[in-house]
Motif scaffolding. Structure first.
Motif, PDB file in Angstrom:
ATOM      1  N   ALA A  71      43.430  39.166  33.535  1.00 28.96           N
ATOM      2  CA  ALA A  71      42.933  38.008  32.796  1.00 28.96           C
ATOM      3  C   ALA A  71      41.845  38.396  31.797  1.00 28.96           C
ATOM      4  O   ALA A  71      41.497  37.605  30.929  1.00 28.96           O
ATOM      5  N   GLY A  72      41.303  39.618  31.939  1.00 31.02           N
ATOM      6  CA  GLY A  72      40.279  40.080  31.014  1.00 31.02           C
ATOM      7  C   GLY A  72      38.998  39.277  31.090  1.00 31.02           C
ATOM      8  O   GLY A  72      38.366  39.019  30.077  1.00 31.02           O
ATOM      9  N   LEU A  73      38.608  38.907  32.296  1.00 29.00           N
ATOM     10  CA  LEU A  73      37.456  38.021  32.461  1.00 29.00           C
ATOM     11  C   LEU A  73      36.105  38.715  32.328  1.00 29.00           C
ATOM     12  O   LEU A  73      35.114  38.063  32.073  1.00 29.00           O
ATOM     13  N   GLY A  74      36.035  40.006  32.540  1.00 25.68           N
ATOM     14  CA  GLY A  74      34.740  40.686  32.446  1.00 25.68           C
ATOM     15  C   GLY A  74      33.747  40.157  33.456  1.00 25.68           C
ATOM     16  O   GLY A  74      32.641  39.764  33.105  1.00 25.68           O
ATOM     17  N   LEU A  75      34.151  40.121  34.711  1.00 22.81           N
ATOM     18  CA  LEU A  75      33.306  39.584  35.772  1.00 22.81           C
ATOM     19  C   LEU A  75      32.140  40.515  36.086  1.00 22.81           C
ATOM     20  O   LEU A  75      32.212  41.717  35.845  1.00 22.81           O
ATOM     21  N   THR A  76      31.100  39.940  36.659  1.00 21.13           N
ATOM     22  CA  THR A  76      29.968  40.740  37.116  1.00 21.13           C
ATOM     23  C   THR A  76      30.398  41.544  38.341  1.00 21.13           C
ATOM     24  O   THR A  76      31.425  41.247  38.976  1.00 21.13           O
ATOM     25  N   GLU A  77      29.608  42.517  38.699  1.00 26.60           N
ATOM     26  CA  GLU A  77      29.897  43.325  39.888  1.00 26.60           C
ATOM     27  C   GLU A  77      29.899  42.444  41.145  1.00 26.60           C
ATOM     28  O   GLU A  77      30.739  42.606  42.022  1.00 26.60           O
ATOM     29  N   GLU A  78      28.976  41.503  41.203  1.00 30.65           N
ATOM     30  CA  GLU A  78      28.905  40.588  42.340  1.00 30.65           C
ATOM     31  C   GLU A  78      30.181  39.746  42.449  1.00 30.65           C
ATOM     32  O   GLU A  78      30.728  39.556  43.541  1.00 30.65           O
ATOM     33  N   GLN A  79      30.668  39.248  41.325  1.00 28.59           N
ATOM     34  CA  GLN A  79      31.899  38.463  41.325  1.00 28.59           C
ATOM     35  C   GLN A  79      33.097  39.320  41.713  1.00 28.59           C
ATOM     36  O   GLN A  79      33.950  38.885  42.486  1.00 28.59           O
ATOM     37  N   GLN A  80      33.155  40.543  41.218  1.00 30.39           N
ATOM     38  CA  GLN A  80      34.238  41.452  41.581  1.00 30.39           C
ATOM     39  C   GLN A  80      34.213  41.757  43.077  1.00 30.39           C
ATOM     40  O   GLN A  80      35.263  41.793  43.724  1.00 30.39           O
ATOM     41  N   ASN A  81      33.022  41.959  43.614  1.00 26.66           N
ATOM     42  CA  ASN A  81      32.890  42.232  45.051  1.00 26.66           C
ATOM     43  C   ASN A  81      33.353  41.048  45.890  1.00 26.66           C
ATOM     44  O   ASN A  81      33.987  41.224  46.935  1.00 26.66           O
ATOM     45  N   LEU A  82      33.045  39.847  45.441  1.00 21.60           N
ATOM     46  CA  LEU A  82      33.474  38.655  46.166  1.00 21.60           C
ATOM     47  C   LEU A  82      35.001  38.559  46.183  1.00 21.60           C
ATOM     48  O   LEU A  82      35.604  38.263  47.203  1.00 21.60           O
ATOM     49  N   LEU A  83      35.635  38.834  45.040  1.00 25.62           N
ATOM     50  CA  LEU A  83      37.094  38.790  44.985  1.00 25.62           C
ATOM     51  C   LEU A  83      37.701  39.859  45.887  1.00 25.62           C
ATOM     52  O   LEU A  83      38.698  39.609  46.576  1.00 25.62           O
ATOM     53  N   ALA A  84      37.106  41.035  45.923  1.00 25.66           N
ATOM     54  CA  ALA A  84      37.594  42.100  46.805  1.00 25.66           C
ATOM     55  C   ALA A  84      37.455  41.679  48.269  1.00 25.66           C
ATOM     56  O   ALA A  84      38.353  41.913  49.087  1.00 25.66           O
ATOM     57  N   GLU A  85      36.347  41.044  48.596  1.00 26.71           N
ATOM     58  CA  GLU A  85      36.143  40.545  49.958  1.00 26.71           C
ATOM     59  C   GLU A  85      37.179  39.476  50.306  1.00 26.71           C
ATOM     60  O   GLU A  85      37.738  39.463  51.403  1.00 26.71           O
ATOM     61  N   ALA A  86      37.463  38.600  49.366  1.00 25.08           N
ATOM     62  CA  ALA A  86      38.433  37.529  49.596  1.00 25.08           C
ATOM     63  C   ALA A  86      39.838  38.084  49.811  1.00 25.08           C
ATOM     64  O   ALA A  86      40.652  37.464  50.503  1.00 25.08           O
ATOM     65  N   ASN A  87      40.139  39.244  49.225  1.00 25.23           N
ATOM     66  CA  ASN A  87      41.454  39.849  49.422  1.00 25.23           C
ATOM     67  C   ASN A  87      41.764  40.085  50.899  1.00 25.23           C
ATOM     68  O   ASN A  87      42.914  40.034  51.305  1.00 25.23           O
ATOM     69  N   GLU A  88      40.734  40.344  51.692  1.00 24.45           N
ATOM     70  CA  GLU A  88      40.939  40.556  53.128  1.00 24.45           C
ATOM     71  C   GLU A  88      41.551  39.328  53.792  1.00 24.45           C
ATOM     72  O   GLU A  88      42.339  39.454  54.723  1.00 24.45           O
ATOM     73  N   PHE A  89      41.212  38.150  53.328  1.00 20.47           N
ATOM     74  CA  PHE A  89      41.723  36.923  53.945  1.00 20.47           C
ATOM     75  C   PHE A  89      43.200  36.715  53.628  1.00 20.47           C
ATOM     76  O   PHE A  89      43.916  36.106  54.412  1.00 20.47           O
ATOM     77  N   ASN A  90      43.641  37.235  52.509  1.00 20.11           N
ATOM     78  CA  ASN A  90      45.054  37.175  52.171  1.00 20.11           C
ATOM     79  C   ASN A  90      45.854  38.067  53.118  1.00 20.11           C
ATOM     80  O   ASN A  90      46.889  37.673  53.633  1.00 20.11           O
ATOM     81  N   ILE A  91      45.356  39.260  53.349  1.00 20.57           N
ATOM     82  CA  ILE A  91      46.046  40.207  54.231  1.00 20.57           C
ATOM     83  C   ILE A  91      46.096  39.660  55.645  1.00 20.57           C
ATOM     84  O   ILE A  91      47.135  39.685  56.303  1.00 20.57           O
ATOM     85  N   GLU A  92      44.980  39.139  56.129  1.00 26.40           N
ATOM     86  CA  GLU A  92      44.941  38.573  57.487  1.00 26.40           C
ATOM     87  C   GLU A  92      45.929  37.436  57.640  1.00 26.40           C
ATOM     88  O   GLU A  92      46.552  37.297  58.686  1.00 26.40           O
ATOM     89  N   GLY A  93      46.060  36.618  56.614  1.00 27.11           N
ATOM     90  CA  GLY A  93      46.955  35.473  56.699  1.00 27.11           C
ATOM     91  C   GLY A  93      48.421  35.860  56.697  1.00 27.11           C
ATOM     92  O   GLY A  93      49.272  35.129  57.190  1.00 27.11           O
ATOM     93  N   ARG A  94      48.739  37.018  56.157  1.00 24.46           N
ATOM     94  CA  ARG A  94      50.129  37.442  56.024  1.00 24.46           C
ATOM     95  C   ARG A  94      50.555  38.481  57.051  1.00 24.46           C
ATOM     96  O   ARG A  94      51.736  38.625  57.341  1.00 24.46           O
ATOM     97  N   TYR A  95      49.608  39.257  57.558  1.00 23.65           N
ATOM     98  CA  TYR A  95      49.934  40.358  58.460  1.00 23.65           C
ATOM     99  C   TYR A  95      49.095  40.268  59.727  1.00 23.65           C
ATOM    100  O   TYR A  95      48.056  40.910  59.842  1.00 23.65           O
TER     101      TYR A  95
END
Length: 129
Positions: A71-95
């Motif tokens: 999307a080319g959003l240019g997020l802050t490091e804090e925002q990127q870290n939050l999205l990376a953390e949220a990715n764990e919830f996707n994996i847990e929900g599927r596997y």
């Protein structure tokens, strides 16, 4: 040719609905499912951005940091870290075999507050593009 505005609206509306479902599930102490829906809401709002940026259909991926890059959003490091953390919830929900310990109520509330900030910001930015 795709209707980009229709795609953006589809993903945005889905994101709003999933965000609400996630909050309701968390409010009922269904933390894993609620966090999965918060991830899904973030995924959908990012897919709306990808559609708008690329004038194409969003890719069938679930990784939030990859979607933010596309999307080319240019997020802050804090925002990127939050999205990376949220990715764990996707994996847990599927596997379910990869289940991590259920987060505490305090951990869920902390994540939800931080996620709500970026979700509102993304929604607002999308409306002003």
């Amino acid at each position: 040719m795709i209707n980009v505005a229709k795609q953006v609206e589809y993903w945005r509306n889905g994101a709003m609905e999933d965000w609400q479902v996630g909050k309701e599930l968390i409010g009922r102490n269904h933390f894993r499912h609620g966090l999965f829906f918060l991830h899904l809401a973030l995924e959908k709002i990012l897919k709306a951005y990808v559609c708008r940026k690329t004038n194409d259909i969003a890719p069938p991926i679930h990784n939030l940091t990859r979607l933010a890059d596309k999307a080319g959003l240019g997020l802050t490091e804090e925002q990127q870290n939050l999205l990376a953390e949220a990715n764990e919830f996707n994996i847990e929900g599927r596997y379910p075999e990869l289940l991590l310990p259920v987060p505490t109520h305090e951990e869920v509330n902390n994540f939800m507050a931080r996620a709500e900030e970026i979700f509102k910001w993304l929604t607002k930015q999308l409306e002003h593009q």
